[in-house]
Design an enzyme around this catalytic site. Structure first.
Site: not given
Length: 293
Positions: A2-3, A58, A283
């Site tokens: 989750p960002e 976050k 990434r």
């Protein structure tokens, strides 16, 4: 993982139920999350009133009346759900009952009035910590974080100064939590596309020789803010595990322009390029090499 938009969505869902509530009891069903739960975790929470529900980057932050702050990180697969709550202004079915406890329900808070708040985390990369309020800003998880991208201290002048002289690409700079807090793979890719900037571009090109911002810096700050606001409004992006506290999915993934759109035509008006995927620092990065320079 989750960002910022996903964590902010969870915070806003928790706010009307958790803020001002008293934790009658807490269950620590699985103490070995990413880090062990603090000693006496359940006992230290029992009887405490939640004074405020905040967020930093976050991390979720719950201020308790006993002088401690509960820090919650959702990790890779963590989620929080609320059951048994009646919230003014919400339809009766907003908070959905789930029946029997789930296998991965590791921490449960029972609130005065009958509501429960449950932390579920199949992969157990999430974390819960208790920190004295007066030590919060100096805590290792928070002390080195950059400014909030939706806050007043994040602006073109700041970003130009932060990137001046950096010998790294633009995507890596934006993922550095010391530069700006809360951004991750999804929203960096989306913001760079909106700003028309290549993730391969050197971060130092956001600043002039004197360290002043330029038109690229202004475009990028605006794009970051716009993407984050729209994602929060949409309840975040649900790709694998993210759910809002009522169990519903976010839907910003339907608005992605480049993220996870490899091979598709670039949506930018009059651009004839296609979305590409490259790997940067392990990434995936999605962008259009035609219109992002």
């Amino acid at each position: 993982m989750p960002e910022l938009p996903e964590v902010e969505t969870v915070r806003r869902g928790l706010l009307p139920v958790l803020q001002g509530a008293v934790i009658e009891s807490a269950e620590a069903r699985r103490p070995d999350l990413r880090w062990p739960l603090p000693e006496g975790f359940a006992e230290r929470l029992t009887g405490r009133r939640v004074e405020a529900v905040g967020r930093r980057a976050k991390y979720l932050l719950a201020d308790l009346d006993g002088g401690e702050v509960l820090i919650v990180h959702l990790g890779m697969s963590g989620s929080i759900r609320i059951e048994g709550a009646q919230v003014k202004g919400r339809p009766a079915g907003f908070y959905h009952p789930r029946g029997e406890p789930g296998t991965h329900d590791h921490v449960v808070f029972h609130l005065a009035g009958g509501a429960t708040v449950t932390f579920n985390d199949p992969r157990r990369f999430g974390a819960m910590l208790l920190v004295p309020y007066d030590q919060l800003d100096s805590h290792p998880l928070l002390s080195s974080l950059g400014p909030e991208p939706l806050g007043n201290t994040f602006h073109a002048d700041y970003l130009a100064q932060a990137c001046a002289g950096r010998r790294t690409n633009l995507k890596a700079a934006l993922l550095d939590q010391k530069v700006v807090a809360g951004l991750g793979n999804i929203y960096v890719s989306e913001a760079l596309h909106r700003a028309g900037l290549s993730p391969r571009r050197m971060a130092s090109t956001l600043a002039s020789a004197s360290g002043a911002p330029n038109v690229r810096t202004e475009r990028l700050v605006t794009a970051i803010r716009d993407v984050l606001r729209e994602a929060i409004q949409a309840g975040g992006s649900s790709l694998k595990d993210h759910r809002q506290v009522n169990g519903e999915l976010g839907y910003f993934q339907h608005n992605f322009k480049v993220y996870d759109r490899e091979g598709e035509p670039c949506p930018t008006l009059r651009c004839k390029g296609h979305v590409q995927r490259i790997v940067q620092a392990g990434r995936s990065t999605f962008f259009c090499a035609t219109c992002q320079r």
